[in-house]
Every structure is written in structure tokens, then in C-alpha cells.
Enzyme design. Sequence first.
Site, PDB file in Angstrom:
ATOM      1  N   LYS A 157      -8.327   4.066 112.937  1.00 43.94           N
ATOM      2  CA  LYS A 157      -8.195   4.127 114.409  1.00 43.94           C
ATOM      3  C   LYS A 157      -7.493   2.895 114.972  1.00 43.94           C
ATOM      4  O   LYS A 157      -6.831   2.959 116.000  1.00 43.94           O
ATOM      5  CB  LYS A 157      -9.579   4.272 115.046  1.00 43.94           C
ATOM      6  CG  LYS A 157     -10.295   5.572 114.697  1.00 43.94           C
ATOM      7  CD  LYS A 157      -9.700   6.763 115.414  1.00 43.94           C
ATOM      8  CE  LYS A 157     -10.383   8.054 115.026  1.00 43.94           C
ATOM      9  NZ  LYS A 157      -9.779   9.234 115.646  1.00 43.94           N
ATOM     10  N   GLU A 172     -12.210   7.042 125.100  1.00 38.98           N
ATOM     11  CA  GLU A 172     -13.396   7.789 124.695  1.00 38.98           C
ATOM     12  C   GLU A 172     -13.651   7.476 123.231  1.00 38.98           C
ATOM     13  O   GLU A 172     -12.748   7.008 122.527  1.00 38.98           O
ATOM     14  CB  GLU A 172     -13.133   9.297 124.853  1.00 38.98           C
ATOM     15  CG  GLU A 172     -12.365   9.951 123.697  1.00 38.98           C
ATOM     16  CD  GLU A 172     -10.936   9.463 123.506  1.00 38.98           C
ATOM     17  OE1 GLU A 172     -10.345   9.005 124.497  1.00 38.98           O
ATOM     18  OE2 GLU A 172     -10.425   9.527 122.373  1.00 38.98           O
ATOM     19  N   SER A 228     -10.187   7.532 105.268  1.00 40.61           N
ATOM     20  CA  SER A 228      -9.886   7.109 106.638  1.00 40.61           C
ATOM     21  C   SER A 228     -10.751   5.966 107.151  1.00 40.61           C
ATOM     22  O   SER A 228     -10.347   5.247 108.066  1.00 40.61           O
ATOM     23  CB  SER A 228     -10.011   8.304 107.581  1.00 40.61           C
ATOM     24  OG  SER A 228     -11.287   8.905 107.450  1.00 40.61           O
TER      25      SER A 228
END
Length: 394
Positions: free
Chosen positions: A93, A115, A380
Amino acid sequence: MTVSVTAHPGPRGRYGAFGGAFVPETLVAALQRLDREATAALADPAFRTALDAALRDWVGRPTPLTRADRLSRALGAEIWLKREDLCHTGAHKINNAVGQVLLAERLGARSVIAETGAGQHGVAVAAACARAGLPCRVFMGADDVARQRGNAARIVRFGATLVPVDSGDRTLRAAIDEALRAWVGDPEGLYYLIGSVVGPHPYPWLVRVFQSVIGNEARAQFLAACGRLPDAVAACVGGGSNAIGLFQPFLDDEVELRGYEAGGRGSRPGEHAATCTHGTPGVLHGAHSLVLQDSGGQIVDAHSIAPGLDYPGVGPEHAALAAQGRVRYEAIPDAEAREALDLMCRLEGILPALESAHALAGARRLAEERPGALLLVGLSGRGDKDLDTLGAVA
Ligand SMILES: Cc1ncc(COP(=O)(O)O)c(C=O)c1O
């Protein structure tokens, strides 16, 4: 080159039958400006130099490509892991957060809103905003705050304001609803930093550009290590950003691409979050894509043991890739993801995020289907955040 600016989907943001920007009138100008400014920034050598430096010196890129020797022997295929768990703040991210914060600064935004589901995106945005000196508010479903307490605490520690969302499904969907509502109130002053390849155009394109660094690095590293491309590439799919980032440079290659969604507890509505597998066309959060909905068009609650996959929609580009048959999507039940997580811990000494464990479970299926195959798997994020969910020491 770290990120690739390829295949802009045009001013209407269409991916085949999917995409677009279905938003209140007040947001149209802000989205058009973002599209223009992002295109200009990505073509500006000074912006690219700042982005490359941030990815290298702050995020810690390039992340390694690790051959998982014991796992490979156990599963009967050669498995290579792209290690986004080793990024600063613990997941992919941050690649997108740091890029969009640079854009927010360039656009002169007064503050940033975001968010978060698993909290990984919230942590990444809070950290990137701290680095830039930008005020930041993070909306997080109340249920996610409870199951991802560590990440909620990290968001606050980085100086961001955490806004628990008690309405709706109390997870990611409600958090996005709330963030969009806040943005409508001040589209000029606020920068809305979306964390996946979802939402109205240009976000699905923009987030894909920033995450393409994963696939660009992985493709070059794989060629250097193995002398050829993998037989198949596997990634987990929530909104779909780590998957699209990893798949991007392989789309034109003869490489099989597999996306693994949250199969949850079962295949009935409300039991899973497998949108490409069970969804139908509809509009959610400003984009036309596949969504989980009932026959009256009401969005159905999603479920996954992995909070980052717990979303009833998916990025429009994934919906298009599914329709074309270029990527095959499969649902992984919660229990199968947990098993894959345990296997990874015990055989490789790596604790993957529950989200990433879906990709590992997919690799296990692929190894059964194609014994001896050369597999590239997107790891990830790291699983420290999931220790409470995983439960007591067995
Ligand atoms: C570690 C990790 N992997 C995957 C995801 C799913 O997001 P996406 O599908 O956008 O990569 C998340 C979302 O929070 C995450 O934290």
C-alpha cells in the site's frame, strides 16, 4: 524505470464495458483536475525523480524476489515470492500512498483523507503524510478498528486523525462511503487518497501506475534469476491493486495470470467477498464494475477473514480482464488461506498477511494443477497485524 504510465483508459476511464466516474456533480471538476495534473506530473522528470527517490530511500525498494525452497519442495513447483511484506510499513500500500501524497502536495491540497480496511493503507497514508507534513484523516470501519488494533494505533502514532465508522457494514465499504461524503464537502481543499484500483476515474488508472513498480521489478528480477518468464503469476485480489501492479508487465506475455479472491465461509451471499467469481455488473463507489448485490441491486455485505479483501466490489480493470478471460479468478475459503499461512510460517519463516495467504493458497492449487511449474507469487504484506485474528498459540 520504477513505475510505468501505460494504457490510460481515455477521458471517460473505460475498461471495456467497465469503469467510468459515477459521482455527484460537485466532484466532477476535482476528478478531471486530478486526471490532468497526474498525467502532467508523471511526465515531469522532477516528479519522477522525487518518486523514485522516495521509493528507494524511504519505502526500501526494490523489494527482494525470494525463492521459497522448502515450500517449493513441499508443493512440487518452483515458487518465487515478490516480497512486498518487506516494504516500509509492511505492505504494498505504501507504493501508492507515497506517490499520491507527492501529487497532493503538487496540487496544493490543505489536507488528505483516506479510507482503510486492514489498516495497511491507513498506516501507509498516515506515514506518507507525516513525511510530507500534511494533515491527514483516516476513515476505518468500527469492526476493522477492533480486529486491526495495531494498525489503528500506528495510524494515530503517525499523527493522523482516526475516524471509526459505525454505520453500514462497519468495514471497508462504510469507510469509503464516509470518506466520499467528507470529500463532497470540500473537493478543492481535500485530497482523497484512494487505496486500491477502485473508485471513479482516474483512481483505478492512477493506483495501477503507482503499483506497477511491483511487476516491473519482479519481471526483471525473475528474468535475471531464472533466465525466463514464470509459467504463472498469482496474487490476491481485494480491490485489486497489488494484483494489477504485479500483472501489468505480464499482460502481453504468454504467462498465465491468476487472481485469488476471498471465498470466506461459503458461496452464499454474505459469506464471501469473491466479486469476480460471484459478482454481477453494477455501480459501487463511483465506478461500474462487478459487485456483490441482490436481485434488487442492493449491495450485499461481504465477508473475509482477511479485512483487506472484505469488500463487495473490485476494480473495473479486473472486471474487464475477467470478461476477456485474460486473468482467471478463483475464490479461496478462509480455512484454506489459514492453512497456506501456517505452511509459509513453518516452511519459510515468513509470516504473510491473511490477504497474501490467499495468493499462497492459490499457488498451492497451481502446483497441483501444473507440477514442476515456475510460479511467481505476490506476497503483498506481512501478517503481524493478523496475530489477534489467528488466535492463541496452538
Ligand atoms: C497486505 C494486503 N494485501 C492485499 C490487500 C488487498 O488490497 P488490493 O487488492 O488493493 O491489493 C490489502 C488491503 O488492505 C492488504 O493489506
